[in-house]
Design an enzyme around this catalytic site. Sequence first.
Site, PDB file in Angstrom:
ATOM      1  N   LYS A  35       0.846  -1.204   0.000  1.00 21.83           N
ATOM      2  CA  LYS A  35       0.000   0.000   0.000  1.00 21.83           C
ATOM      3  C   LYS A  35       0.878   1.249   0.000  1.00 21.83           C
ATOM      4  O   LYS A  35       2.096   1.152   0.213  1.00 21.83           O
ATOM      5  CB  LYS A  35      -0.917  -0.019   1.226  1.00 21.83           C
ATOM      6  CG  LYS A  35      -0.172  -0.026   2.557  1.00 21.83           C
ATOM      7  CD  LYS A  35      -1.091  -0.359   3.720  1.00 21.83           C
ATOM      8  CE  LYS A  35      -0.298  -0.408   5.013  1.00 21.83           C
ATOM      9  NZ  LYS A  35      -1.095  -0.900   6.142  1.00 21.83           N
ATOM     10  N   TYR A 256      16.046  30.476   7.227  1.00 19.92           N
ATOM     11  CA  TYR A 256      14.829  31.147   7.711  1.00 19.92           C
ATOM     12  C   TYR A 256      14.774  31.140   9.231  1.00 19.92           C
ATOM     13  O   TYR A 256      15.034  30.117   9.863  1.00 19.92           O
ATOM     14  CB  TYR A 256      13.584  30.434   7.172  1.00 19.92           C
ATOM     15  CG  TYR A 256      13.352  30.637   5.698  1.00 19.92           C
ATOM     16  CD1 TYR A 256      13.135  31.915   5.179  1.00 19.92           C
ATOM     17  CD2 TYR A 256      13.348  29.553   4.832  1.00 19.92           C
ATOM     18  CE1 TYR A 256      12.913  32.096   3.820  1.00 19.92           C
ATOM     19  CE2 TYR A 256      13.129  29.727   3.469  1.00 19.92           C
ATOM     20  CZ  TYR A 256      12.910  31.001   2.970  1.00 19.92           C
ATOM     21  OH  TYR A 256      12.689  31.171   1.643  1.00 19.92           O
TER      22      TYR A 256
HETATM   23  C1  PLP Z   1      -0.238  -1.874   6.745  1.00 18.31           C
HETATM   24  C2  PLP Z   1      -0.736  -3.141   7.259  1.00 18.31           C
HETATM   25  C3  PLP Z   1       0.149  -4.189   7.580  1.00 18.31           C
HETATM   26  C4  PLP Z   1       1.659  -4.013   7.512  1.00 18.31           C
HETATM   27  O1  PLP Z   1       2.103  -3.415   8.714  1.00 18.31           O
HETATM   28  P1  PLP Z   1       3.659  -3.169   9.008  1.00 18.31           P
HETATM   29  O2  PLP Z   1       3.668  -2.606  10.366  1.00 18.31           O
HETATM   30  O3  PLP Z   1       4.141  -2.192   7.992  1.00 18.31           O
HETATM   31  O4  PLP Z   1       4.326  -4.485   8.904  1.00 18.31           O
HETATM   32  C5  PLP Z   1      -0.381  -5.387   7.970  1.00 18.31           C
HETATM   33  N1  PLP Z   1      -1.719  -5.569   8.083  1.00 18.31           N
HETATM   34  C6  PLP Z   1      -2.596  -4.582   7.809  1.00 18.31           C
HETATM   35  C7  PLP Z   1      -4.050  -4.825   7.970  1.00 18.31           C
HETATM   36  C8  PLP Z   1      -2.138  -3.340   7.407  1.00 18.31           C
HETATM   37  O5  PLP Z   1      -3.002  -2.361   7.140  1.00 18.31           O
END
Ligand code: PLP
Length: 369
Positions: A35, A256
């Site tokens: 994702k 800045y």
């Molecule tokens: C994003 C996600 C993961 C992965 O989590 P990490 O902490 O990056 O390993 C696993 N399960 C779900 C449902 C997620 O949304």
Amino acid sequence: MPRPLQALIHLDAMRHNLATLRARAPDARVWAVVKANAYGHGLAHAFEGFRAADGFACLNLEEAQGLRELGWRGPVLLLEGCFDARDLEVCSRLGLWHVVHHDAQIDALSAHKTQVPHHVFLKMNSGMNRLGYAPERFRAAWARLNALPQVDEITLMTHFSDADGERGIAHQVARFAQATEDLPGDRSLSNSAATLRHAQQAGVSADWIRPGVSLYGASPDHPEHRASDWNLRPTQSLRSELIAVQALQAGDTVGYGSSFTAPEAMPLGVAAGGYADGLLRAGGTGTPVIVAGVRTQIVGRVSMDMVTVDLRPLIDQGLTPAPGLPVTFWGQDPSGAVLPIDEVAQASGTIAYELMCGLTPRVPKHPVN
Ligand SMILES: *Cc1c(COP(=O)(O)O)cnc(C)c1O
């Protein structure tokens, strides 16, 4: 000459990290979680690096479609399921597996006309209180799904809130185990932290694990463990160069708001890279950076396109500061040194996830082996 800022994507490190996660849960199948544009690495690059995964887990239909267009014919999971009844058409057409976490999704499925029954992941809210059915409502949801001709397989799933921390996962594992005791189907529980820290616990690494950030070489429980403690390698190196060097006198200020004052005469480097690229403005003075293979720090505020760095440590090493010297904001430096993204994140008051995902589209990404 293009602007000298780029993100290198290390495909060999991706393969290595996937193997590391597999070794922690040798009996489980592995979803590579891709994702958020593969945690900022680019979907196509992640697909290349994680080809040996058993499936790819993503958030939305664009990502799922992208995976099919790349030629992936294996499992693809939508981690939050369908957002709209019409999404089910795409799931049928592309053979996507999807999470079911509330009744409207079951209603939509029951009204969906399809020749291909779906594989769904039924999610339990075992204590995180974000998505999923409460344990006492889980069985009824399962029975309803199980009776639908549109569904052929139901995997049981939950997600941990504290796999990286002190509270741990035992309370959630117990709730999940109790509420699913005699239900058939595969199980999927663990993210990166649960896989790395708790895989030995019964049931935790059952059937399907869902690692994300660890596959990208960050430690899910930094600073308790560094990525190298978990045998993980950085997959993203944000590299740049000095585009200018200034000679400061004692009392001169930088950038800045003049938030940094030179305590003595010192060379200052200006590197290409700012908050419009994904560096964090919250991470000014004190954030580590590597210049010409030497670890030093950002001084002053991060601005939109530039950042200023302390070059005194280069002088200590006998180096002559000059425009063109290589800069690494995180990841692997050309010298071979590594600046863990976890350390950079910590110095900016955040976590590696946010830095990885936060690379902006104007930063070119180059896969390397
Ligand atoms: C994003 C996600 C993961 C992965 O989590 P990490 O902490 O990056 O390993 C696993 N399960 C779900 C449902 C997620 O949304």
